[in-house]
Design a protein around this motif. Structure first.
Motif, PDB file in Angstrom:
ATOM      1  N   LEU A   1       6.604   5.571  -9.554  1.00 22.49           N
ATOM      2  CA  LEU A   1       6.564   4.191  -9.073  1.00 22.49           C
ATOM      3  C   LEU A   1       7.794   3.804  -8.252  1.00 22.49           C
ATOM      4  CD1 LEU A   1       5.197   2.394 -12.281  1.00 22.49           C
ATOM      5  CD2 LEU A   1       3.918   3.473 -10.412  1.00 22.49           C
ATOM      6  N   THR A   2       8.560   4.789  -7.816  1.00 21.26           N
ATOM      7  CA  THR A   2       9.803   4.516  -7.091  1.00 21.26           C
ATOM      8  C   THR A   2       9.561   3.654  -5.850  1.00 21.26           C
ATOM      9  OG1 THR A   2      10.770   6.599  -7.847  1.00 21.26           O
ATOM     10  CG2 THR A   2      11.791   5.543  -5.941  1.00 21.26           C
ATOM     11  N   SER A   3       8.606   4.046  -5.028  1.00 25.60           N
ATOM     12  CA  SER A   3       8.326   3.299  -3.793  1.00 25.60           C
ATOM     13  C   SER A   3       7.781   1.908  -4.110  1.00 25.60           C
ATOM     14  CB  SER A   3       7.321   4.059  -2.923  1.00 25.60           C
ATOM     15  OG  SER A   3       7.861   5.272  -2.468  1.00 25.60           O
ATOM     16  N   LEU A   4       6.982   1.822  -5.164  1.00 24.53           N
ATOM     17  CA  LEU A   4       6.396   0.539  -5.564  1.00 24.53           C
ATOM     18  C   LEU A   4       7.492  -0.426  -6.030  1.00 24.53           C
ATOM     19  CD1 LEU A   4       3.474  -0.448  -5.613  1.00 24.53           C
ATOM     20  CD2 LEU A   4       3.360   0.181  -8.008  1.00 24.53           C
ATOM     21  N   LYS A   5       8.434   0.092  -6.779  1.00 23.13           N
ATOM     22  CA  LYS A   5       9.542  -0.744  -7.242  1.00 23.13           C
ATOM     23  C   LYS A   5      10.413  -1.192  -6.071  1.00 23.13           C
ATOM     24  CE  LYS A   5       9.841   1.419 -11.828  1.00 23.13           C
ATOM     25  NZ  LYS A   5      10.670   2.270 -12.725  1.00 23.13           N
ATOM     26  N   SER A   6      10.661  -0.284  -5.146  1.00 21.25           N
ATOM     27  CA  SER A   6      11.493  -0.617  -3.980  1.00 21.25           C
ATOM     28  C   SER A   6      10.820  -1.687  -3.123  1.00 21.25           C
ATOM     29  CB  SER A   6      11.756   0.638  -3.134  1.00 21.25           C
ATOM     30  OG  SER A   6      12.526   1.576  -3.848  1.00 21.25           O
ATOM     31  N   ALA A   7       9.507  -1.554  -2.926  1.00 19.20           N
ATOM     32  CA  ALA A   7       8.767  -2.541  -2.134  1.00 19.20           C
ATOM     33  C   ALA A   7       8.791  -3.896  -2.824  1.00 19.20           C
ATOM     34  CB  ALA A   7       7.330  -2.074  -1.928  1.00 19.20           C
ATOM     35  N   SER A   8       8.655  -3.900  -4.146  1.00 17.46           N
ATOM     36  CA  SER A   8       8.670  -5.155  -4.898  1.00 17.46           C
ATOM     37  C   SER A   8      10.036  -5.830  -4.804  1.00 17.46           C
ATOM     38  CB  SER A   8       8.317  -4.891  -6.367  1.00 17.46           C
ATOM     39  OG  SER A   8       7.015  -4.348  -6.483  1.00 17.46           O
TER      40      SER A   8
ATOM     41  N   TYR B   1      -1.346  -5.991  -4.463  1.00 16.98           N
ATOM     42  CA  TYR B   1      -1.065  -4.556  -4.565  1.00 16.98           C
ATOM     43  C   TYR B   1      -2.359  -3.756  -4.429  1.00 16.98           C
ATOM     44  CZ  TYR B   1       3.649  -5.653  -6.179  1.00 16.98           C
ATOM     45  OH  TYR B   1       4.939  -6.119  -6.256  1.00 16.98           O
ATOM     46  N   GLU B   2      -2.250  -2.625  -3.717  1.00 16.34           N
ATOM     47  CA  GLU B   2      -3.376  -1.693  -3.611  1.00 16.34           C
ATOM     48  C   GLU B   2      -3.017  -0.304  -4.137  1.00 16.34           C
ATOM     49  OE1 GLU B   2      -5.811  -1.283  -0.270  1.00 16.34           O
ATOM     50  OE2 GLU B   2      -6.046  -3.414   0.131  1.00 16.34           O
ATOM     51  N   SER B   3      -1.741  -0.049  -4.302  1.00 19.41           N
ATOM     52  CA  SER B   3      -1.288   1.271  -4.740  1.00 19.41           C
ATOM     53  C   SER B   3      -1.884   1.627  -6.103  1.00 19.41           C
ATOM     54  CB  SER B   3       0.238   1.290  -4.833  1.00 19.41           C
ATOM     55  OG  SER B   3       0.827   0.916  -3.599  1.00 19.41           O
ATOM     56  N   THR B   4      -2.243   2.882  -6.277  1.00 19.77           N
ATOM     57  CA  THR B   4      -2.848   3.344  -7.526  1.00 19.77           C
ATOM     58  C   THR B   4      -1.815   3.339  -8.653  1.00 19.77           C
ATOM     59  OG1 THR B   4      -4.409   4.732  -6.321  1.00 19.77           O
ATOM     60  CG2 THR B   4      -4.056   5.248  -8.645  1.00 19.77           C
ATOM     61  N   VAL B   5      -2.129   2.610  -9.725  1.00 17.25           N
ATOM     62  CA  VAL B   5      -1.219   2.508 -10.871  1.00 17.25           C
ATOM     63  C   VAL B   5      -2.032   2.532 -12.163  1.00 17.25           C
ATOM     64  CG1 VAL B   5       0.566   1.206  -9.649  1.00 17.25           C
ATOM     65  CG2 VAL B   5      -1.306  -0.023 -10.763  1.00 17.25           C
ATOM     66  N   TYR B   6      -1.345   2.633 -13.283  1.00 21.64           N
ATOM     67  CA  TYR B   6      -2.019   2.564 -14.576  1.00 21.64           C
ATOM     68  C   TYR B   6      -2.227   1.093 -14.943  1.00 21.64           C
ATOM     69  CZ  TYR B   6       2.833   1.834 -16.055  1.00 21.64           C
ATOM     70  OH  TYR B   6       4.116   1.368 -16.186  1.00 21.64           O
ATOM     71  N   PRO B   7      -3.217   0.792 -15.786  1.00 19.26           N
ATOM     72  CA  PRO B   7      -3.480  -0.595 -16.168  1.00 19.26           C
ATOM     73  C   PRO B   7      -2.253  -1.281 -16.766  1.00 19.26           C
ATOM     74  CG  PRO B   7      -5.313   0.788 -16.809  1.00 19.26           C
ATOM     75  CD  PRO B   7      -4.230   1.715 -16.343  1.00 19.26           C
ATOM     76  N   GLY B   8      -1.907  -2.422 -16.229  1.00 20.93           N
ATOM     77  CA  GLY B   8      -0.755  -3.173 -16.700  1.00 20.93           C
ATOM     78  C   GLY B   8       0.475  -3.056 -15.818  1.00 20.93           C
ATOM     79  N   ALA B   9       0.517  -2.048 -14.963  1.00 18.63           N
ATOM     80  CA  ALA B   9       1.729  -1.778 -14.179  1.00 18.63           C
ATOM     81  C   ALA B   9       2.083  -2.923 -13.232  1.00 18.63           C
ATOM     82  CB  ALA B   9       1.570  -0.485 -13.389  1.00 18.63           C
ATOM     83  N   THR B  10       1.079  -3.525 -12.601  1.00 16.28           N
ATOM     84  CA  THR B  10       1.358  -4.589 -11.634  1.00 16.28           C
ATOM     85  C   THR B  10       2.107  -5.751 -12.280  1.00 16.28           C
ATOM     86  OG1 THR B  10      -0.595  -4.017 -10.314  1.00 16.28           O
ATOM     87  CG2 THR B  10       0.321  -6.230 -10.027  1.00 16.28           C
TER      88      THR B  10
ATOM     89  N   THR C   1       0.829  -1.213   0.000  1.00 16.82           N
ATOM     90  CA  THR C   1       0.000   0.000   0.000  1.00 16.82           C
ATOM     91  C   THR C   1       0.863   1.263   0.000  1.00 16.82           C
ATOM     92  OG1 THR C   1      -0.124  -0.027   2.425  1.00 16.82           O
ATOM     93  CG2 THR C   1      -1.875  -1.170   1.238  1.00 16.82           C
ATOM     94  N   VAL C   2       2.016   1.191  -0.653  1.00 11.81           N
ATOM     95  CA  VAL C   2       2.917   2.346  -0.680  1.00 11.81           C
ATOM     96  C   VAL C   2       2.365   3.421  -1.613  1.00 11.81           C
ATOM     97  CG1 VAL C   2       4.941   0.943  -0.133  1.00 11.81           C
ATOM     98  CG2 VAL C   2       4.321   1.334  -2.532  1.00 11.81           C
ATOM     99  N   PRO C   3       2.753   4.682  -1.402  1.00 11.02           N
ATOM    100  CA  PRO C   3       2.214   5.772  -2.229  1.00 11.02           C
ATOM    101  C   PRO C   3       2.771   5.778  -3.643  1.00 11.02           C
ATOM    102  CG  PRO C   3       3.889   6.610  -0.731  1.00 11.02           C
ATOM    103  CD  PRO C   3       3.641   5.175  -0.335  1.00 11.02           C
ATOM    104  N   THR C   4       1.964   6.264  -4.581  1.00  8.26           N
ATOM    105  CA  THR C   4       2.403   6.469  -5.971  1.00  8.26           C
ATOM    106  C   THR C   4       2.021   7.892  -6.375  1.00  8.26           C
ATOM    107  OG1 THR C   4       0.328   5.412  -6.699  1.00  8.26           O
ATOM    108  CG2 THR C   4       2.311   4.059  -6.701  1.00  8.26           C
TER     109      THR C   4
END
Length: 246
Positions: A123-130, A153-162, A110-113
């Motif tokens: 997506l820096t925090s999302l990449k670091s968490a991953s 994942y719950e963080s707001t992203v564009y379709p396909g990002a996960t 649930t990191v911020p984007t």
């Protein structure tokens, strides 16, 4: 130290899903989304769908040590939760120590984007968490588990990002293969900061998974705490798009 890919894959051939009634959940990121989620999971005593007693433990993780120290003192500077709500979460451990995450059964990110200068999601925090989760999943501690590694994942992203950005990072750092011995889901956060009338459990939750079995498992996970109910999207990409449209 990374485990050899072949050895790890062979060990993970016969996997079971984590027990929804008795498991340890990691919520990575304790902002206005992650904190209420972690507290709700830790304070819901009976499953809303089955009525079964829940024996869950929750590890709330954040890299911000000042934030962690404040929360452990019962102070939420986002004002999403009151001090007594934090104190009542007796099954919740709030930490900034990565070592505390090696015991968990699955992860919810649930990191911020935030939006960058180009008005694109950062997506820096999302990449670091991953990357962090990938490293944990490669550890000897996880070799001892016989449960499927699942990252939601719950963080707001564009379709396909996960599946195009996050999952490859986990694969690279864990040696696991997506939808073989690594599974994923996406459930967009729907928190409206400062809104005390429409809280987490009062808003219908969209869920999704990397395959049908995982999607049902994730839906049951959220269905155990969300009073307003859930809706299973046909794919992770559809669930991501639902958040963008919202």
């Amino acid at each position: 130290m990374l485990i050899g890919i072949k050895t790890f894959m062979e060990f993970k051939e016969n996997l079971s899903l984590p027990n929804l009634s008795d498991c340890t959940i990691a919520v990575v990121g304790l902002g206005y989304v992650g904190l209420p989620l972690a507290v709700t999971f830790s304070t819901t005593s009976n499953c809303l769908r089955t009525g079964l007693k829940l024996k869950r433990k929750v590890i709330g993780f954040d890299i911000d040590t000042e934030r962690v120290n404040s929360l452990n003192k019962g102070i939420d500077k986002t004002n999403e939760l009151k001090s007594n709500e934090l104190q009542n979460a007796s099954n919740l451990v709030i930490t900034s120590d990565i070592e505390d995450l090696y015991c968990v059964d699955f992860f919810i990110v649930t990191v911020p984007t935030p939006i960058d200068e180009a008005k694109s999601p950062d997506l820096t925090s999302l990449k670091s968490a991953s990357k962090m989760i990938g490293n944990i999943l490669s550890s000897k501690s996880y070799l001892k588990k016989n449960t499927a590694p699942i990252v939601i994942y719950e963080s707001t992203v564009y379709p396909g990002a996960t599946e195009e950005i996050c999952i490859p990072i986990i694969e690279k750092n864990s040696g696991l293969i997506y939808n073989k011995n690594l599974f994923c889901g996406y459930s967009p956060e729907r928190i409206n900061p400062g809104d005390k009338s429409h809280r987490l459990t009062d808003i219908k939750k969209v869920t999704s998974g990397s395959n049908h079995k995982i999607a049902e498992w994730i839906d049951n996970l959220y269905g155990s705490i969300i009073k307003a109910g859930t809706y299973i999207a046909s794919s992770i990409r559809v669930a991501e798009a639902a958040k963008v449209i919202e």
